[in-house]
Motif scaffolding. Structure first.
Motif, PDB file in Angstrom:
ATOM      1  N   GLU A 160       0.816  -1.215   0.000  1.00 15.75           N
ATOM      2  CA  GLU A 160       0.000   0.000   0.000  1.00 15.75           C
ATOM      3  C   GLU A 160       0.847   1.262   0.000  1.00 15.75           C
ATOM      4  O   GLU A 160       0.332   2.360  -0.240  1.00 15.75           O
ATOM      5  N   CYS A 161       2.147   1.147   0.274  1.00 14.74           N
ATOM      6  CA  CYS A 161       2.989   2.343   0.348  1.00 14.74           C
ATOM      7  C   CYS A 161       3.212   3.029  -0.996  1.00 14.74           C
ATOM      8  O   CYS A 161       3.124   4.264  -1.075  1.00 14.74           O
ATOM      9  N   PRO A 162       3.503   2.298  -2.084  1.00 15.68           N
ATOM     10  CA  PRO A 162       3.700   3.001  -3.367  1.00 15.68           C
ATOM     11  C   PRO A 162       2.496   3.819  -3.833  1.00 15.68           C
ATOM     12  O   PRO A 162       2.668   4.991  -4.204  1.00 15.68           O
ATOM     13  N   PRO A 163       1.254   3.290  -3.801  1.00 11.75           N
ATOM     14  CA  PRO A 163       0.144   4.131  -4.249  1.00 11.75           C
ATOM     15  C   PRO A 163      -0.176   5.283  -3.298  1.00 11.75           C
ATOM     16  O   PRO A 163      -0.616   6.343  -3.730  1.00 11.75           O
ATOM     17  N   THR A 164       0.054   5.063  -2.019  1.00  9.25           N
ATOM     18  CA  THR A 164      -0.281   6.097  -1.032  1.00  9.25           C
ATOM     19  C   THR A 164       0.772   7.187  -0.952  1.00  9.25           C
ATOM     20  O   THR A 164       0.447   8.370  -0.808  1.00  9.25           O
ATOM     21  N   SER A 220       3.790   7.279  -3.127  1.00 10.99           N
ATOM     22  CA  SER A 220       4.657   7.327  -4.313  1.00 10.99           C
ATOM     23  C   SER A 220       6.068   6.836  -4.014  1.00 10.99           C
ATOM     24  O   SER A 220       7.051   7.353  -4.551  1.00 10.99           O
ATOM     25  N   THR A 221       6.189   5.839  -3.171  1.00 14.00           N
ATOM     26  CA  THR A 221       7.495   5.279  -2.851  1.00 14.00           C
ATOM     27  C   THR A 221       7.884   4.231  -3.885  1.00 14.00           C
ATOM     28  O   THR A 221       7.036   3.616  -4.527  1.00 14.00           O
ATOM     29  N   ASP A 222       9.175   4.018  -4.007  1.00 16.38           N
ATOM     30  CA  ASP A 222       9.667   2.918  -4.831  1.00 16.38           C
ATOM     31  C   ASP A 222       9.225   1.600  -4.184  1.00 16.38           C
ATOM     32  O   ASP A 222       9.264   1.479  -2.951  1.00 16.38           O
ATOM     33  N   PRO A 223       8.821   0.608  -4.965  1.00 15.33           N
ATOM     34  CA  PRO A 223       8.361  -0.667  -4.389  1.00 15.33           C
ATOM     35  C   PRO A 223       9.388  -1.347  -3.491  1.00 15.33           C
ATOM     36  O   PRO A 223       9.023  -2.119  -2.603  1.00 15.33           O
ATOM     37  N   GLY A 224      10.667  -1.033  -3.676  1.00 17.97           N
ATOM     38  CA  GLY A 224      11.695  -1.646  -2.844  1.00 17.97           C
ATOM     39  C   GLY A 224      11.888  -0.977  -1.500  1.00 17.97           C
ATOM     40  O   GLY A 224      12.549  -1.520  -0.609  1.00 17.97           O
ATOM     41  N   MET A 225      11.298   0.193  -1.315  1.00 17.98           N
ATOM     42  CA  MET A 225      11.530   0.967  -0.087  1.00 17.98           C
ATOM     43  C   MET A 225      10.890   0.312   1.134  1.00 17.98           C
ATOM     44  O   MET A 225      11.463   0.308   2.228  1.00 17.98           O
ATOM     45  N   VAL A 226       9.699  -0.225   0.966  1.00 13.57           N
ATOM     46  CA  VAL A 226       9.020  -0.979   2.024  1.00 13.57           C
ATOM     47  C   VAL A 226       8.662  -2.333   1.432  1.00 13.57           C
ATOM     48  O   VAL A 226       7.934  -2.414   0.448  1.00 13.57           O
ATOM     49  N   GLN A 227       9.190  -3.393   2.030  1.00 12.07           N
ATOM     50  CA  GLN A 227       8.970  -4.729   1.490  1.00 12.07           C
ATOM     51  C   GLN A 227       8.368  -5.655   2.533  1.00 12.07           C
ATOM     52  O   GLN A 227       8.674  -5.552   3.720  1.00 12.07           O
ATOM     53  N   GLY A 228       7.523  -6.546   2.078  1.00 14.79           N
ATOM     54  CA  GLY A 228       6.958  -7.576   2.932  1.00 14.79           C
ATOM     55  C   GLY A 228       7.443  -8.937   2.463  1.00 14.79           C
ATOM     56  O   GLY A 228       7.306  -9.276   1.289  1.00 14.79           O
ATOM     57  N   THR A 287       2.943   4.825   8.298  1.00 18.42           N
ATOM     58  CA  THR A 287       2.358   6.150   8.083  1.00 18.42           C
ATOM     59  C   THR A 287       3.146   7.238   8.805  1.00 18.42           C
ATOM     60  O   THR A 287       3.437   8.296   8.228  1.00 18.42           O
ATOM     61  N   SER A 288       3.518   6.988  10.052  1.00 21.69           N
ATOM     62  CA  SER A 288       4.297   7.974  10.807  1.00 21.69           C
ATOM     63  C   SER A 288       5.627   8.256  10.126  1.00 21.69           C
ATOM     64  O   SER A 288       6.057   9.410  10.019  1.00 21.69           O
ATOM     65  N   SER A 289       6.277   7.201   9.656  1.00 17.90           N
ATOM     66  CA  SER A 289       7.578   7.369   8.998  1.00 17.90           C
ATOM     67  C   SER A 289       7.451   8.200   7.734  1.00 17.90           C
ATOM     68  O   SER A 289       8.291   9.059   7.452  1.00 17.90           O
TER      69      SER A 289
END
Length: 300
Positions: free
Chosen positions: A85-89, A91-99, A212-214
């Motif tokens: 959900e981070c990239p659409p919310t 505009s982060t690169d998909p690699g920035m937050v990974q699961g 979200t805080s970050s």
């Protein structure tokens, strides 16, 4: 191991739901609803621990590092859900937050039996993504004893990445492998041991808070607006236009024109309007302001 499992709060029986198998639908719902009311209080109790995790993640991002969620089963799925959900919310690169979850991507939709029992698999999955000291790893396990997560956290610390353990039991085994433990104790589940209920809800709330805080600290919000939303469809384009209108108090048409002139980048469009700048000058001002819109538009 069996004795340890029985001792866990997440495996204890809930006295309020002992007769739930004979209850009517509305009674089942009321029992669950009453129990769910305890979740927010349990999260409130660990806010100081969550704050430490947020600082780790923020520092990782500032260094060009990543936030890596890792877990098995429901815990792993929650990490993947927050990450995607981070990239659409924002505009982060998909690699920035990974699961990452035990058993790989296919395990998201179909359980992979035994995948969580191998600590070396947790280490291997982090090796594959080139984990470094710039990254923060959050290991998620409701029970707090998943070998896959233990192995991942041990490896994270060995490469000097920040390691956070998120569980729902006090004195969890994964807590011992982390720089920071978050033990959100929500009590026994309505359906004994079904940690996809209260435990998962608490973890979802906490992951929401951390990411979200970050992102807010990185400047991806102005007031309470998502100014870095990724405009990838008509709904999001309308949202972007409305955000620009709210911040700048201009007409729909002017907001639309600015958004399109800014190549659908909300931040740039806002600075263009607020500071009467060209796209290029707005970009330059944002760079000087480290990407913070408030700082940019308040610059004299």
């Amino acid at each position: 191991m069996q004795h340890n499992l029985k001792a866990l709060t997440t495996e204890s029986r809930n006295e309020r739901s002992m007769q739930i198998d004979t209850a009517q639908p509305m009674d089942i719902l009321r029992i669950m609803n009453e129990d769910d009311k305890k979740i927010a209080k349990a999260v409130e109790d660990v806010l100081p621990d969550i704050e430490v995790a947020v600082q780790y993640v923020f520092e990782s991002f500032k260094q060009g590092g990543r936030l890596i969620y890792i877990g098995a089963g429901t815990s792993g799925r929650l990490g993947v859900l927050d990450a995607v959900e981070c990239p659409p919310t924002f505009s982060t690169d998909p690699g920035m937050v990974q699961g990452i979850m035990a058993g790989g991507e296919n395990a998201f939709v179909k359980a992979v039996e035994g995948a969580e029992d191998k600590p070396e698999a947790g280490e291997e999955d982090l090796r594959k993504i080139g984990l470094s000291e710039k990254d923060t790893v959050i290991g998620i396990a409701a029970s707090g004893r998943t070998p896959y997560v233990i192995g991942a956290l041990q490896y994270a610390r060995s490469v000097k990445a920040k390691a956070v353990a998120l569980s729902c039991n006090e004195n969890a085994l994964i807590s011992k492998e982390a720089d920071q433990a978050i033990e959100v104790v929500v009590g026994p589940e309505v359906l004994t041991g079904s940690t996809r209920l209260k435990a998962a809800t608490a973890h979802k709330m906490i992951l929401n808070m951390i990411s979200t805080s970050s992102m807010i600290l990185l400047g991806k919000a102005y007031e309470n607006l998502m100014i870095d939303v990724h405009v990838s469809n008509e709904k999001l384009k309308e949202r972007a236009i409305n955000i620009i209108m709210k911040v700048t108090d201009v007409s729909y048409d002017r907001a639309l024109k600015a958004l399109e002139a800014a190549d659908l980048q909300v931040k740039i469009a806002i600075v263009m309007i607020k500071k009467s700048l060209t796209k290029e000058d707005a970009i330059a001002l944002l760079e000087q302001s480290d990407g913070y819109v408030r700082k940019a538009i308040e610059t004299e």
